[in-house]
Enzyme design. Structure first.
Site, PDB file in Angstrom:
ATOM      1  N   HIS A 131       0.965  -1.253  -0.025  1.00 17.54           N
ATOM      2  CA  HIS A 131       0.134   0.009  -0.152  1.00 17.54           C
ATOM      3  C   HIS A 131       0.961   1.032   0.067  1.00 17.54           C
ATOM      4  O   HIS A 131       0.739   2.504  -0.471  1.00 17.54           O
ATOM      5  CB  HIS A 131      -0.876   0.086   1.242  1.00 17.54           C
ATOM      6  CG  HIS A 131      -0.372   0.292   2.630  1.00 17.54           C
ATOM      7  ND1 HIS A 131       0.489  -0.710   3.247  1.00 17.54           N
ATOM      8  CD2 HIS A 131      -0.232   1.433   3.185  1.00 17.54           C
ATOM      9  CE1 HIS A 131       1.059  -0.132   4.203  1.00 17.54           C
ATOM     10  NE2 HIS A 131       0.606   1.126   4.540  1.00 17.54           N
ATOM     11  N   LYS A 135       9.688  -2.846   3.451  1.00 19.33           N
ATOM     12  CA  LYS A 135      10.856  -2.776   4.665  1.00 19.33           C
ATOM     13  C   LYS A 135      10.499  -3.792   5.532  1.00 19.33           C
ATOM     14  O   LYS A 135       9.501  -4.148   6.155  1.00 19.33           O
ATOM     15  CB  LYS A 135      10.606  -1.589   5.027  1.00 19.33           C
ATOM     16  CG  LYS A 135      11.819  -1.012   5.800  1.00 19.33           C
ATOM     17  CD  LYS A 135      12.786  -0.295   5.196  1.00 19.33           C
ATOM     18  CE  LYS A 135      14.225  -0.058   5.716  1.00 19.33           C
ATOM     19  NZ  LYS A 135      15.033  -1.455   5.891  1.00 19.33           N
ATOM     20  N   LYS A 158       3.613  -1.786  11.976  1.00 21.74           N
ATOM     21  CA  LYS A 158       4.598  -0.990  12.945  1.00 21.74           C
ATOM     22  C   LYS A 158       4.793   0.153  11.881  1.00 21.74           C
ATOM     23  O   LYS A 158       4.732   1.441  12.381  1.00 21.74           O
ATOM     24  CB  LYS A 158       5.836  -1.777  12.782  1.00 21.74           C
ATOM     25  CG  LYS A 158       6.777  -1.294  13.762  1.00 21.74           C
ATOM     26  CD  LYS A 158       8.075  -2.336  13.693  1.00 21.74           C
ATOM     27  CE  LYS A 158       7.716  -3.758  14.277  1.00 21.74           C
ATOM     28  NZ  LYS A 158       8.934  -4.479  14.435  1.00 21.74           N
ATOM     29  N   LYS A 179       9.563  -9.067   5.332  1.00 22.95           N
ATOM     30  CA  LYS A 179      10.387  -9.761   6.322  1.00 22.95           C
ATOM     31  C   LYS A 179      11.316 -10.767   5.502  1.00 22.95           C
ATOM     32  O   LYS A 179      10.583 -11.433   4.559  1.00 22.95           O
ATOM     33  CB  LYS A 179       9.872 -10.364   7.404  1.00 22.95           C
ATOM     34  CG  LYS A 179      10.667 -10.476   8.579  1.00 22.95           C
ATOM     35  CD  LYS A 179      10.912  -9.359   9.359  1.00 22.95           C
ATOM     36  CE  LYS A 179      11.861  -9.392  10.650  1.00 22.95           C
ATOM     37  NZ  LYS A 179      11.760  -8.210  11.273  1.00 22.95           N
ATOM     38  N   SER A 206      15.894   3.323  10.255  1.00 20.71           N
ATOM     39  CA  SER A 206      16.102   2.816   8.802  1.00 20.71           C
ATOM     40  C   SER A 206      15.647   3.771   7.922  1.00 20.71           C
ATOM     41  O   SER A 206      16.311   4.039   6.494  1.00 20.71           O
ATOM     42  CB  SER A 206      15.555   1.423   8.640  1.00 20.71           C
ATOM     43  OG  SER A 206      16.336   0.629   9.197  1.00 20.71           O
TER      44      SER A 206
HETATM   45  P1  NAD Z   1      20.230 -10.741  18.042  1.00 18.90           P
HETATM   46  O1  NAD Z   1      20.625 -11.872  17.377  1.00 18.90           O
HETATM   47  O2  NAD Z   1      21.178  -9.543  17.938  1.00 18.90           O
HETATM   48  O3  NAD Z   1      20.000 -11.021  19.643  1.00 18.90           O
HETATM   49  C1  NAD Z   1      19.305 -11.949  20.174  1.00 18.90           C
HETATM   50  C2  NAD Z   1      19.815 -12.352  21.472  1.00 18.90           C
HETATM   51  O4  NAD Z   1      18.778 -13.368  21.962  1.00 18.90           O
HETATM   52  C3  NAD Z   1      21.014 -13.428  21.165  1.00 18.90           C
HETATM   53  O5  NAD Z   1      22.062 -12.952  21.928  1.00 18.90           O
HETATM   54  C4  NAD Z   1      20.530 -14.714  21.592  1.00 18.90           C
HETATM   55  O6  NAD Z   1      21.525 -15.559  22.407  1.00 18.90           O
HETATM   56  C5  NAD Z   1      19.456 -14.351  22.774  1.00 18.90           C
HETATM   57  N1  NAD Z   1      18.446 -15.449  22.896  1.00 18.90           N
HETATM   58  C6  NAD Z   1      17.855 -16.283  22.180  1.00 18.90           C
HETATM   59  N2  NAD Z   1      16.809 -17.170  22.893  1.00 18.90           N
HETATM   60  C7  NAD Z   1      17.057 -16.646  24.024  1.00 18.90           C
HETATM   61  C8  NAD Z   1      16.317 -17.380  25.095  1.00 18.90           C
HETATM   62  N3  NAD Z   1      15.508 -18.049  25.114  1.00 18.90           N
HETATM   63  N4  NAD Z   1      16.608 -16.788  26.145  1.00 18.90           N
HETATM   64  C9  NAD Z   1      17.541 -15.644  26.384  1.00 18.90           C
HETATM   65  N5  NAD Z   1      18.176 -15.108  25.401  1.00 18.90           N
HETATM   66  C10 NAD Z   1      17.908 -15.833  24.082  1.00 18.90           C
HETATM   67  O7  NAD Z   1      18.801 -10.140  17.682  1.00 18.90           O
HETATM   68  P2  NAD Z   1      18.188  -8.646  18.131  1.00 18.90           P
HETATM   69  O8  NAD Z   1      18.482  -7.881  16.471  1.00 18.90           O
HETATM   70  O9  NAD Z   1      18.359  -8.068  19.045  1.00 18.90           O
HETATM   71  O10 NAD Z   1      16.456  -9.144  17.839  1.00 18.90           O
HETATM   72  C11 NAD Z   1      15.988  -9.547  18.962  1.00 18.90           C
HETATM   73  C12 NAD Z   1      14.446  -9.283  18.894  1.00 18.90           C
HETATM   74  O11 NAD Z   1      14.162  -8.118  18.586  1.00 18.90           O
HETATM   75  C13 NAD Z   1      13.809 -10.145  17.861  1.00 18.90           C
HETATM   76  O12 NAD Z   1      12.545 -10.629  18.091  1.00 18.90           O
HETATM   77  C14 NAD Z   1      13.815  -9.152  16.487  1.00 18.90           C
HETATM   78  O13 NAD Z   1      12.800  -9.698  15.408  1.00 18.90           O
HETATM   79  C15 NAD Z   1      13.418  -8.098  17.306  1.00 18.90           C
HETATM   80  N6  NAD Z   1      13.573  -6.786  16.640  1.00 18.90           N
HETATM   81  C16 NAD Z   1      15.051  -6.431  16.153  1.00 18.90           C
HETATM   82  C17 NAD Z   1      15.382  -4.961  15.607  1.00 18.90           C
HETATM   83  C18 NAD Z   1      16.655  -4.815  15.092  1.00 18.90           C
HETATM   84  O14 NAD Z   1      16.848  -3.624  14.647  1.00 18.90           O
HETATM   85  N7  NAD Z   1      17.546  -5.634  15.288  1.00 18.90           N
HETATM   86  C19 NAD Z   1      14.166  -4.427  15.386  1.00 18.90           C
HETATM   87  C20 NAD Z   1      12.804  -4.855  15.623  1.00 18.90           C
HETATM   88  C21 NAD Z   1      12.676  -5.814  16.456  1.00 18.90           C
END
Ligand code: NAD
Length: 473
Positions: free
Chosen positions: A67, A72, A96, A108, A364
């Protein structure tokens, strides 16, 4: 309340959508269109590993909505990636972006690998081949679909993506805008790395500054002194911990998948991060107590629980054990619908993911604008602003006969750098998004929770966009 997960992740998102759609005035057909995933690209490709073996890699890219274009959304590396998960995450991206007024459709991507099981060279080959597959089907480009980092990916992977895209599109002057979350040297923007965590902090702070909400929860006003538990020490969890701590909250526990550490007086995320880097584990950090069972950290007595790892970590089984008054959803989809239902019934405030973790996509958007304008933010106006401030200050000092102190002088004279503009743009975005959601919630007392109010806001904006396109009457 059911105690098992009865919904897939995508079904959970659809369920939340349907719950909110009842509070909107839109035609059924329009609502169906908003909810549907428009394009799902599922692919398999071979990659030769370091030991000579050929591995067939399974990967996805989902464009939930066009839309607004480009689409993204991040790219995730995880062995749990599947089409349902990627569809759910792409849908959340549409809502979002609408909530924070970022003019993109949702998308995604996911590659089904455990990055820990691959060398950097293998990861590079996988990332570059995935990008080539996206180019082949026209699923990437500054005006088409713009990926970003997510779970398991970061600046390094984004640099491989932009380099591959640029070599397949020679002469495309806007090619740097094909992906965000890049290193600064490759066209990234200052502040992107910490943006999601900072946005989580700004959003939670806004909610904690609302007297009526805090009174209802029995909590003191403001972020200072709040006891916080964070799950996940990746990009989002690390930066959430940092900004909460820097603004006077106490991060009393941090959980990773191997266990958790606890200290009632507060932990410093950088020390924990360095300890984990050195020893390979978060456990046995001097000055903190070990919690061997990582998920029990979620059940600690605290004011704010920040799940910042993965989806479905709080469900019908462990929801009744959670003692936090506020759950700040930094990860995408950390609560199942059963858990959500339990918290609404029991007066726990859930600040929903698709609003709270929108800091990443907001910055972003700034990065993409920077790439299209081919100039860093602040370059044109910084010096002008400084000269103007100097002039005004001189006038004030000479007419008043008083001298301004050196610290205040430095502050007033400072012209905005890129990082200042990015932080203030993000803060403004999170403050206005909070206000929009809370106004919807207050105006309609039938709306049961903040997530539903956020969905109503998103659905209304996407619906209007379709109507303005002339597709629906
Ligand atoms: P990342 O890979 O940098 O970090 C995730 C961390 O969580 C890792 O260190 C991993 O070991 C840990 N982990 C995994 N399972 C676990 C558990 N059961 N208990 C405790 N720790 C656990 O990922 P991220 O970029 O920090 O993303 C984390 C979440 O945030 C995801 O759901 C992602 O979709 C969301 N998110 C990320 C962004 C971004 O900009 N990176 C933006 C919006 C949303």
């Amino acid at each position: 309340m059911s105690t098992t997960n009865t919904y897939s992740f995508f079904e959970s998102v659809e369920k939340s959508f349907d719950k909110a759609a009842k509070f909107t005035k839109w035609d059924k057909g329009l609502l169906e269109q908003i909810k549907a995933c428009n394009s799902v690209y599922s692919m398999n490709f071979p990659v030769k590993m370091d030991d000579g073996r050929i591995e067939v890699i399974e990967a996805f890219r989902v464009q939930h909505s066009q839309h607004k274009t480009p689409c993204k959304g991040g790219i995730r590396f995880s062995e749990f990636v599947n089409d349902d998960e990627v569809k759910a995450l792409a849908s959340l991206m549409t809502y979002k972006c609408a909530i924070v007024n970022v003019p993109f459709g949702g998308a995604k991507g996911g590659i089904k690998i455990n990055p820990r099981n691959h060398s950097a060279y293998e990861l590079e080959k996988i990332t570059r081949r995935y990008t080539a597959e996206l180019v082949r089907k026209n699923f990437i480009g500054p005006g088409i679909d713009v990926p970003a980092p997510d779970y398991g990916t970061g600046e390094r992977e984004m640099a491989w993506i932009v380099d591959t895209y640029q070599s397949l599109n020679p002469g495309n002057i806007d090619a740097a805008g094909c992906v965000t979350g890049k290193p600064i040297s490759q066209g990234g923007v200052h502040g992107r790395k910490e943006a999601t965590g900072l946005g989580v902090f700004y959003g939670t702070r806004e909610v904690c500054n609302m007297p009526d909400i805090m009174k209802k929860l029995g909590l003191a006003l403001g972020i200072e002194g709040k006891r916080v538990v964070v799950q996940g020490m990746g990009n989002v969890g690390y930066h959430c911990s940092k900004f909460f701590r820097e603004h006077g909250a106490k991060v009393i526990a941090i959980a990773e998948f191997e266990g958790a550490v606890f200290n009632e007086n507060g932990l410093n995320e950088e020390d924990i991060f360095q300890h984990r880097k050195r020893t390979g584990s978060i456990l046995n950090f001097a000055g903190a107590t070990n919690i061997e069972n990582s998920s029990s950290a979620l059940e600690l007595e605290c004011d704010i629980l920040v799940p910042a790892a993965l989806e479905n970590v709080i469900n019908g089984v462990n929801a009744p054990n959670i003692k936090a008054k506020i759950i700040a959803e930094a990860a995408n989809g950390p609560l199942t619908p059963e858990a959500d239902e339990y918290f609404v019934e029991n007066g726990v405030l859930v600040i929903p993911d698709m609003y709270l973790n929108a800091g990443g996509v907001t910055v972003s958007y700034f990065e993409w604008l920077k790439n299209l304008s081919h100039m860093r933010f602040g370059r044109m106006e910084k010096r002008f602003q400084e000269n103007m401030n100097k002039h005004i200050l001189n006038q004030i000092e000479s007419t008043s006969g008083k001298k301004v102190g050196e610290r205040d002088k430095d502050f007033i004279l400072h012209g905005a750098d890129e990082i200042d503009l990015v932080y203030s743009g993000l803060e403004e975005t999170m403050i206005s998004a909070t206000k929009e959601i809370m106004d919807i919630w207050k105006d309609n007392p039938q709306i049961p929770d903040m997530r539903t109010a956020a969905y109503v806001n998103a659905i209304n904006k996407v619906a209007l966009s379709y109507i303005e396109l002339g597709i629906f009457p």
